[in-house]
Design a protein around this motif. Structure first.
Motif, short mmCIF file in Angstrom:
data_model
loop_
_atom_site.label_atom_id
_atom_site.label_comp_id
_atom_site.label_asym_id
_atom_site.label_seq_id
_atom_site.Cartn_x
_atom_site.Cartn_y
_atom_site.Cartn_z
N LEU A 200 9.53 2.15 4.03
CA LEU A 200 9.02 0.83 4.40
C LEU A 200 7.50 0.82 4.55
CD1 LEU A 200 11.54 -0.70 6.98
CD2 LEU A 200 11.19 -1.32 4.59
N GLN A 201 6.98 1.84 5.21
CA GLN A 201 5.54 1.86 5.46
C GLN A 201 4.73 2.07 4.19
OE1 GLN A 201 7.73 4.04 6.58
NE2 GLN A 201 7.05 6.16 6.32
N ALA A 202 5.39 2.49 3.09
CA ALA A 202 4.68 2.73 1.83
C ALA A 202 4.86 1.59 0.85
CB ALA A 202 5.17 4.03 1.20
N LEU A 203 5.60 0.56 1.22
CA LEU A 203 5.87 -0.53 0.29
C LEU A 203 4.55 -1.16 -0.17
CD1 LEU A 203 8.43 -1.91 -0.86
CD2 LEU A 203 8.10 -3.72 0.82
N GLY A 204 4.37 -1.21 -1.47
CA GLY A 204 3.14 -1.75 -2.03
C GLY A 204 2.13 -0.70 -2.42
N ASP A 205 2.30 0.53 -1.96
CA ASP A 205 1.40 1.63 -2.31
C ASP A 205 2.15 2.59 -3.22
OD1 ASP A 205 -0.38 3.69 -2.53
OD2 ASP A 205 -0.55 4.11 -0.38
N ALA A 206 2.04 2.36 -4.54
CA ALA A 206 2.82 3.12 -5.50
C ALA A 206 2.54 4.61 -5.45
CB ALA A 206 2.58 2.60 -6.91
#
Length: 419
Positions: free
Chosen positions: A176-182
């Protein structure tokens, strides 16, 4: 003091009786919990709980009611064209708009009241208390499902058509905390590049086995081809083992894991018509051993696990193209005993109505009866005895070449069993 002593004695006697009969307070409370379902009637959202019915939300054209894990919230779509995505809290009755165009793909978290939804290639998730404020977003997503613990997503990338062909699909775990950071996505596996042997430019959602070891999904070709044939695949959670199992239509309701173990049931067979070449199969994925259960001359059009030994199916006489018949036979409900292969008809074939969408509940079996009149919901014992008409009027589901989409108008809720 005497009253207090008497109350204490009564309490001790009750607890002693429950201990003797092996009934805990939690079990007693669970037995009293009424069966609950959300359904669509007249384009509006309704609740059936025990014997009570209540209208929850007006239309137009409500569809796809889905329960949160704790049964306190419902997500649903509204509108035939734009398919707005809404959430509703049952306690207050308050409904809130999540997205004006979020009705295509949406899922509740398996652990809390977070709701994820996909608009084209954009994956977003929100808290139901603040549904109009996305907590995270990711672009370039083909399809997704929540991880079993609710801490992120298992997702596929979008395939792109380049001058030298389609790009292969990557499968990711996304915290979840990495969503958007591929750069923080964990690549689990890269599917084979599309070819004559394996052609996939999209995936279905992902379904986890009960123990979290295996993931099942459909590898889908281009839209026109996927209506007739997709590849059913499984992969281990770490991506080390990838297998293609069979071919089937693009119906995500037509493959499901057993409540424990590694048994995967699915309806095999290419061709979009549900009236021809559709066989129920059950496969032990680890050992790659399976069996087919559809008798010669019949097709299975929907199924539900009841327990590890029984599956209920909606079954009809096969309409073979060369037969010259004009209309397909209406389905009936049958119960399959997996170990012995014994099969028992729960309802009888009828020329006036069909029996669709079996649902395996913890202590009951439900299905839909539909003919010329409005659809009705039947609830019975697991073996079909003592059937009762539980909901008298439900909107008809859409039918795609005989594949009825009943989850779009009916969704049961039972509190998850403790594991």
């Amino acid at each position: 003091m005497m009253n207090l002593a008497k109350k204490s004695l009564v309490l001790l006697l009750v607890l002693a009786w429950m201990t003797i009969t092996s009934v805990t307070p939690a079990m007693a409370a669970k037995r009293e919990e009424p069966l609950k379902a959300a359904f669509v009637r007249g384009g509006e959202l309704w609740l059936k709980e025990g014997t009570r019915e209540k209208r929850l939300a007006a239309g137009p054209f409500v569809r796809r009611p889905k329960w949160s894990f704790d049964g306190k919230w419902l997500a649903f779509t509204k509108g035939e064209e734009e398919q707005e995505l809404w959430v509703l809290e049952l306690r207050s009755g308050k409904a809130s708009l999540v997205s004006p165009k979020g009705g295509g793909r949406f899922q509740w978290s398996p652990k809390d009241r977070k709701l994820a939804y996909q608009t084209e290639g954009l994956l977003s998730y929100v808290d139901a208390d603040q549904p109009d404020k996305p907590l995270g977003q990711a672009a370039g997503i083909g399809n997704f499902s929540w991880l079993p613990a609710g801490g992120g997503f298992f997702a596929s990338s979008q395939s792109e058509l380049l001058p030298d062909g389609w790009t292969p699909i990557s499968l990711y775990q996304i915290p979840l905390q990495a969503l958007g950071d591929a750069s923080q996505y964990i690549t689990v596996h890269v599917l084979p590049k599309p070819s004559d042997d394996f052609f996939a430019v999209d995936t279905s959602l992902f379904k986890w086995s009960a123990d979290g070891r295996w993931i099942a999904f459909l590898a889908k070709p281009t839209a026109s081809l996927s209506a007739d044939s997709n590849t059913l695949c499984v992969i281990t959670a770490d991506g080390v083992v990838f297998r293609t199992l069979d071919e089937m239509v693009g119906n995500e309701e037509w493959f499901a894991w057993a409540e424990s173990g590694d048994q995967l049931a699915y309806i095999a067979g290419i061709g979009r018509e549900a009236t021809h070449n559709k066989q129920l199969k059950v496969l032990s994925v680890t050992h790659e051993k399976g069996s087919a259960y559809t008798p010669e001359g019949y097709v299975d059009q929907a199924f539900a696990w009841q327990d590890l030994r029984h599956i209920a199916v909606s079954r009809a006489v096969e309409l073979k193209p060369e037969s010259g018949a004009v209309a397909a036979a209406l389905p009936f409900i049958a119960r399959v005993e997996l170990e012995s292969g014994k099969q028992t008809s729960i309802t009888q074939p009828s020329a006036n109505f069909g029996a669709y969408y079996p649902v395996g509940l913890q202590s009951k079996l439900a299905w839909v009866i539909h003919g010329q009149a409005a659809a009705r919901v039947i609830v019975a014992e697991q073996d079909g005895r003592q059937p009762v008409e539980w909901i008298k009027e439900v909107d008809s589901a859409d039918s795609y070449y005989g594949q009825w989409r009943w989850p779009a108008v009916l969704s049961f809720y039972e509190r998850p069993s403790a594991k």
